[in-house]
Structures are given as structure tokens and as C-alpha cells.
Write a protein that holds these residues in place. Structure first.
Motif, PDB file in Angstrom:
ATOM      1  N   LEU A  64       0.832  -1.197   0.000  1.00 18.26           N
ATOM      2  CA  LEU A  64       0.000   0.000   0.000  1.00 18.26           C
ATOM      3  C   LEU A  64       0.864   1.242   0.000  1.00 18.26           C
ATOM      4  CD1 LEU A  64      -2.749   1.402   0.254  1.00 18.26           C
ATOM      5  CD2 LEU A  64      -2.522   1.183   2.720  1.00 18.26           C
ATOM      6  N   TYR A  65       1.888   1.276   0.854  1.00 13.34           N
ATOM      7  CA  TYR A  65       2.757   2.439   0.953  1.00 13.34           C
ATOM      8  C   TYR A  65       4.131   1.959   1.376  1.00 13.34           C
ATOM      9  CZ  TYR A  65       4.398   7.067   2.358  1.00 13.34           C
ATOM     10  OH  TYR A  65       5.109   8.235   2.468  1.00 13.34           O
ATOM     11  N   HIS A  66       5.151   2.304   0.585  1.00 16.10           N
ATOM     12  CA  HIS A  66       6.505   1.879   0.903  1.00 16.10           C
ATOM     13  C   HIS A  66       7.487   2.913   0.380  1.00 16.10           C
ATOM     14  CE1 HIS A  66       9.725  -0.908   1.840  1.00 16.10           C
ATOM     15  NE2 HIS A  66      10.207  -0.741   0.623  1.00 16.10           N
ATOM     16  N   LYS A  67       8.348   3.394   1.258  1.00 17.39           N
ATOM     17  CA  LYS A  67       9.397   4.358   0.908  1.00 17.39           C
ATOM     18  C   LYS A  67       8.850   5.590   0.184  1.00 17.39           C
ATOM     19  CE  LYS A  67      13.180   1.116   0.961  1.00 17.39           C
ATOM     20  NZ  LYS A  67      14.325   0.563   0.274  1.00 17.39           N
ATOM     21  N   GLY A  68       7.784   6.138   0.720  1.00 18.75           N
ATOM     22  CA  GLY A  68       7.245   7.387   0.188  1.00 18.75           C
ATOM     23  C   GLY A  68       6.397   7.267  -1.059  1.00 18.75           C
ATOM     24  N   LYS A  69       6.060   6.068  -1.464  1.00 19.04           N
ATOM     25  CA  LYS A  69       5.267   5.881  -2.678  1.00 19.04           C
ATOM     26  C   LYS A  69       4.081   4.964  -2.397  1.00 19.04           C
ATOM     27  CE  LYS A  69       9.213   6.435  -5.695  1.00 19.04           C
ATOM     28  NZ  LYS A  69      10.068   5.825  -6.703  1.00 19.04           N
ATOM     29  N   PHE A  70       2.978   5.256  -3.043  1.00 20.67           N
ATOM     30  CA  PHE A  70       1.788   4.427  -2.941  1.00 20.67           C
ATOM     31  C   PHE A  70       1.753   3.434  -4.098  1.00 20.67           C
ATOM     32  CE2 PHE A  70       0.439   8.130  -0.503  1.00 20.67           C
ATOM     33  CZ  PHE A  70      -0.148   7.523   0.588  1.00 20.67           C
ATOM     34  N   PHE A  71       1.458   2.177  -3.814  1.00 21.60           N
ATOM     35  CA  PHE A  71       1.233   1.117  -4.810  1.00 21.60           C
ATOM     36  C   PHE A  71       2.365   0.997  -5.834  1.00 21.60           C
ATOM     37  CE2 PHE A  71      -3.061   2.583  -3.592  1.00 21.60           C
ATOM     38  CZ  PHE A  71      -3.498   1.429  -2.986  1.00 21.60           C
ATOM     39  N   GLN A  72       3.603   1.152  -5.400  1.00 19.19           N
ATOM     40  CA  GLN A  72       4.705   1.115  -6.342  1.00 19.19           C
ATOM     41  C   GLN A  72       5.562  -0.142  -6.245  1.00 19.19           C
ATOM     42  OE1 GLN A  72       5.323   3.420  -8.802  1.00 19.19           O
ATOM     43  NE2 GLN A  72       3.342   4.225  -8.184  1.00 19.19           N
ATOM     44  N   ASN A  73       5.699  -0.687  -5.085  1.00 17.03           N
ATOM     45  CA  ASN A  73       6.638  -1.796  -4.898  1.00 17.03           C
ATOM     46  C   ASN A  73       5.917  -3.133  -4.816  1.00 17.03           C
ATOM     47  OD1 ASN A  73       8.399   0.280  -4.766  1.00 17.03           O
ATOM     48  ND2 ASN A  73       9.080  -0.073  -2.687  1.00 17.03           N
ATOM     49  N   LYS A  74       6.528  -4.130  -5.417  1.00 15.65           N
ATOM     50  CA  LYS A  74       6.010  -5.496  -5.382  1.00 15.65           C
ATOM     51  C   LYS A  74       6.817  -6.318  -4.382  1.00 15.65           C
ATOM     52  CE  LYS A  74       3.228  -5.209  -9.026  1.00 15.65           C
ATOM     53  NZ  LYS A  74       1.848  -5.495  -9.044  1.00 15.65           N
ATOM     54  N   PHE A  75       6.131  -7.194  -3.675  1.00 11.97           N
ATOM     55  CA  PHE A  75       6.776  -8.058  -2.703  1.00 11.97           C
ATOM     56  C   PHE A  75       6.333  -9.493  -2.936  1.00 11.97           C
ATOM     57  CE2 PHE A  75       6.688  -3.916  -0.706  1.00 11.97           C
ATOM     58  CZ  PHE A  75       7.976  -3.809  -0.204  1.00 11.97           C
ATOM     59  N   THR A  76       7.253 -10.428  -2.714  1.00 13.53           N
ATOM     60  CA  THR A  76       6.940 -11.846  -2.837  1.00 13.53           C
ATOM     61  C   THR A  76       6.627 -12.397  -1.452  1.00 13.53           C
ATOM     62  OG1 THR A  76       8.412 -12.038  -4.723  1.00 13.53           O
ATOM     63  CG2 THR A  76       7.798 -14.079  -3.612  1.00 13.53           C
ATOM     64  N   ARG A  77       5.534 -13.087  -1.369  1.00  7.63           N
ATOM     65  CA  ARG A  77       5.083 -13.710  -0.121  1.00  7.63           C
ATOM     66  C   ARG A  77       4.812 -15.182  -0.407  1.00  7.63           C
ATOM     67  NH1 ARG A  77       6.939  -9.716   1.992  1.00  7.63           N
ATOM     68  NH2 ARG A  77       5.741  -7.934   2.663  1.00  7.63           N
ATOM     69  N   SER A  78       4.642 -15.951   0.657  1.00  3.69           N
ATOM     70  CA  SER A  78       4.276 -17.360   0.480  1.00  3.69           C
ATOM     71  C   SER A  78       2.909 -17.594   1.095  1.00  3.69           C
ATOM     72  CB  SER A  78       5.311 -18.285   1.130  1.00  3.69           C
ATOM     73  OG  SER A  78       5.222 -18.218   2.533  1.00  3.69           O
ATOM     74  N   TYR A  79       2.188 -18.530   0.526  1.00  4.17           N
ATOM     75  CA  TYR A  79       0.879 -18.893   1.072  1.00  4.17           C
ATOM     76  C   TYR A  79       1.027 -19.499   2.467  1.00  4.17           C
ATOM     77  CZ  TYR A  79      -1.373 -17.923  -3.354  1.00  4.17           C
ATOM     78  OH  TYR A  79      -1.858 -17.300  -4.473  1.00  4.17           O
ATOM     79  N   GLU A  80       2.122 -20.187   2.710  1.00  4.31           N
ATOM     80  CA  GLU A  80       2.338 -20.804   4.020  1.00  4.31           C
ATOM     81  C   GLU A  80       2.528 -19.734   5.099  1.00  4.31           C
ATOM     82  OE1 GLU A  80       3.306 -23.730   0.871  1.00  4.31           O
ATOM     83  OE2 GLU A  80       3.860 -21.657   1.195  1.00  4.31           O
ATOM     84  N   GLY A  81       3.306 -18.692   4.810  1.00  2.00           N
ATOM     85  CA  GLY A  81       3.486 -17.600   5.764  1.00  2.00           C
ATOM     86  C   GLY A  81       2.198 -16.833   5.990  1.00  2.00           C
TER      87      GLY A  81
END
Length: 96
Positions: free
Chosen positions: A50-67
């Protein structure tokens, strides 16, 4: 974020135990999600912050279904353990 939650929710509901729920989910569930995802995370997905390093909706992150399942199960257990903080309708709406 917890102070507005306290003002808007806790003071109206009247149960001080309800402020414990989001804090515990954030600390326990999110704290366990990374080690679970690293150790057993075989199924990955990408999500946008949603918000990362001063920007909205800009960065993608990899997550796992298990986590993510670890966060979900922790939330379920913590809410169920605090059943007395809710009336029955509030309790079931929480899981809806």
C-alpha cells in the motif's frame, strides 16, 4: 494506528481486551510469518504494498501462502481466545 483504533473502537465497545487483538496478531502472526515462509514456503505469490518508501502502490513483494496462512491461523486463535471480549454477533462477524 492503535491510538485511533482505541478511540474509535475500544471506547465504544467497552472492552479493553479488544485492543490486545490487533497488537497480538501483528506481533505474533506477522513475526512468525517470515520464518514459516522461509522454512516451508513453497507456494509464492506477488503482492503490492500500500505504501513503501514514500510511494503508494509502487513496490512489489513476494510472499508465500504458508506464511500468510500462519498469520490467518494466528488471527483465528487469538480472536477465539478472546471470545469473552465480544458479544456473539460481533464474534461471528469477525470471522465473516
Amino acid at each position: 494506528i492503535y491510538f485511533p483504533f482505541k478511540l474509535l473502537v475500544v471506547d465504544k465497545v467497552g472492552s479493553k481486551a479488544i485492543i490486545f487483538i490487533p497488537i497480538a496478531v501483528n506481533n505474533i502472526g506477522d513475526g512468525l510469518a517470515e520464518p514459516v515462509g522461509v522454512a516451508w514456503g513453497k507456494h509464492k505469490y506477488t503482492t503490492t504494498a500500500l505504501y513503501h518508501k514514500g510511494k503508494f502502490f509502487q513496490n512489489k513483494f513476494t510472499r508465500s501462502y504458508e506464511g500468510s496462512a500462519c498469520v490467518f491461523l494466528t488471527t483465528f486463535v487469538i480472536v477465539a481466545a478472546n471470545y469473552n471480549a465480544f458479544n456473539p454477533i460481533q464474534f461471528w462477524i469477525t470471522f465473516a
